[in-house]
Scaffold this motif. Structure first.
Motif, mmCIF file in Angstrom:
data_model
loop_
_atom_site.group_PDB
_atom_site.id
_atom_site.type_symbol
_atom_site.label_atom_id
_atom_site.label_comp_id
_atom_site.label_asym_id
_atom_site.label_seq_id
_atom_site.Cartn_x
_atom_site.Cartn_y
_atom_site.Cartn_z
ATOM 1 N N ASP A 207 41.735 24.047 41.307
ATOM 2 C CA ASP A 207 40.698 24.821 41.982
ATOM 3 C C ASP A 207 39.316 24.321 41.587
ATOM 4 O O ASP A 207 39.074 23.940 40.438
ATOM 5 N N HIS B 186 40.888 31.240 35.804
ATOM 6 C CA HIS B 186 40.937 30.241 36.878
ATOM 7 C C HIS B 186 39.545 30.018 37.477
ATOM 8 O O HIS B 186 39.200 28.891 37.856
ATOM 9 N N GLN B 187 38.754 31.074 37.580
ATOM 10 C CA GLN B 187 37.397 30.939 38.116
ATOM 11 C C GLN B 187 36.526 30.095 37.194
ATOM 12 O O GLN B 187 35.803 29.201 37.638
ATOM 13 N N GLU C 243 31.670 40.279 42.370
ATOM 14 C CA GLU C 243 33.009 40.803 42.147
ATOM 15 C C GLU C 243 32.987 41.967 41.165
ATOM 16 O O GLU C 243 32.112 42.050 40.312
ATOM 17 N N GLY D 250 42.280 41.611 32.494
ATOM 18 C CA GLY D 250 42.743 40.628 33.472
ATOM 19 C C GLY D 250 42.191 39.239 33.199
ATOM 20 O O GLY D 250 41.957 38.458 34.131
ATOM 21 N N TRP D 251 42.001 38.923 31.917
ATOM 22 C CA TRP D 251 41.426 37.620 31.535
ATOM 23 C C TRP D 251 42.176 36.466 32.173
ATOM 24 O O TRP D 251 41.564 35.495 32.629
ATOM 25 N N ASP D 252 43.506 36.549 32.226
ATOM 26 C CA ASP D 252 44.294 35.436 32.760
ATOM 27 C C ASP D 252 44.042 35.209 34.247
ATOM 28 O O ASP D 252 44.342 34.132 34.770
ATOM 29 N N HIS D 253 43.475 36.189 34.930
ATOM 30 C CA HIS D 253 43.077 36.002 36.337
ATOM 31 C C HIS D 253 41.731 35.292 36.420
ATOM 32 O O HIS D 253 41.567 34.339 37.179
ATOM 33 N N TYR D 254 40.774 35.751 35.623
ATOM 34 C CA TYR D 254 39.413 35.198 35.713
ATOM 35 C C TYR D 254 39.305 33.801 35.126
ATOM 36 O O TYR D 254 38.391 33.038 35.471
ATOM 37 N N ARG E 283 39.591 37.584 25.468
ATOM 38 C CA ARG E 283 40.918 37.812 26.045
ATOM 39 C C ARG E 283 41.346 39.276 25.957
ATOM 40 O O ARG E 283 42.266 39.695 26.661
ATOM 41 N N SER F 115 34.867 43.881 38.061
ATOM 42 C CA SER F 115 35.788 43.594 36.971
ATOM 43 C C SER F 115 35.716 44.746 35.974
ATOM 44 O O SER F 115 34.846 45.619 36.077
ATOM 45 N N SER G 153 46.214 23.867 37.660
ATOM 46 C CA SER G 153 45.303 24.259 38.733
ATOM 47 C C SER G 153 44.350 23.124 39.081
ATOM 48 O O SER G 153 43.926 22.355 38.217
#
Length: 262
Positions: free
Chosen positions: A213, A172-173, A221, A166-170, A161, A223, A211
């Motif tokens: 997803d 979700h992936q 990508e 940008g951990w909170d973005h990834y 983290r 990062s 989510s």
């Protein structure tokens, strides 16, 4: 019992007899590979296996049982796929994939070594680390640990983290990849282990519940990482995920730095 739940194919019976005879020849005559031997080794049940070889209608096999039978018979990849289609009425998914043979793993080792000093790793379908090169062991020491799993580390390890910008973005992936496995193959032990981990973490649980997803993979990508080996300064990378033709359920992850690291 519906027709869809049963298999009744003379072709399946013929192949099982042929494969069992070949396995006997391949493994030698020290121990006879009988119908009962295969039934006991795979948990199918003697009468059920007899019916399968005779081409009689029987309930289709589960993917796990079909995989066990393929392993006992020593089937090649294309034969294994055919067994899944005939006996289980499904194509083997990532969780059912046979491990690559030693020659393929040796070739993958060459890929990793040739990538130096660029970090590279070989992962299986569930993102378990199968092998890695020296560079990624320096970047991410966790890959050296027993049962190292990239998704588990990325989701739950405190370092992830802070080291993944940008951990909170990834996140979700990674959750999307896990949900794809859960949708395709059900709650297998390795999948359920990760789901249990998510449910125990308030942050992850909230994202998981919110989510829906579904994602097949990541790759291509850019990062940014902040790793101790770089003194914590930001290093932008592009990650490519390659699928080896000889091991389609494995992947090679290569982390190419865009920002100079020295």
């Amino acid at each position: 019992m519906s027709d869809d739940a049963r298999v009744s194919q003379p072709r399946l019976g013929e192949l099982l007899k042929e494969w069992r005879k070949r396995a006997q020849y391949r493994f030698g005559s020290g121990s006879r590979i009988t119908q009962k031997y295969l039934a006991d080794r795979t948990g199918i049940g003697w009468r059920t296996y007899q019916a399968l070889e005779a081409g009689e209608p029987r309930r289709r096999l589960s993917p796990a049982t079909t995989d066990a039978l393929a392993r006992e018979l020593g089937l090649a990849a294309d034969e294994r796929d055919l067994l899944f289609v005939l006996a289980a009425r499904v194509m083997p998914g990532p969780g059912d994939a046979a491990d690559p043979d030693a020659a393929v793993m040796d070739d993958l080792r060459l890929v990793l070594d040739s990538a130096e000093p660029t970090p590279a790793v070989v992962l299986d379908a569930m993102w378990n680390v199968q092998m890695h090169n020296r560079a990624i062991g320096i970047w991410f020491p966790y890959v050296r640990e027993p049962r190292a799993n990239v998704i588990r580390w990325s989701l739950s390890h405190p370092d992830a983290r802070t080291q993944i910008v940008g951990w909170d973005h990834y996140v979700h992936q990674w959750l999307g990849i896990l949900r794809k496995h859960l949708t395709d193959r059900g709650a297998r032990p390795d999948v359920q282990e990760l789901v249990t981990l998510i449910e125990a973490d308030p942050v992850l649980r909230a994202i998981w519940e919110e989510s829906r997803d579904i994602r097949t993979d990541v790759g291509g990508e850019r990062s940014t990482l902040r790793l101790p080996c770089h003194g914590g300064r930001p290093v932008e990378i592009v990650m490519h995920v390659l699928s080896p033709g000889a091991a389609p359920h494995y992947k090679v992850g290569i982390l190419t730095p865009i920002t100079p690291t020295t």
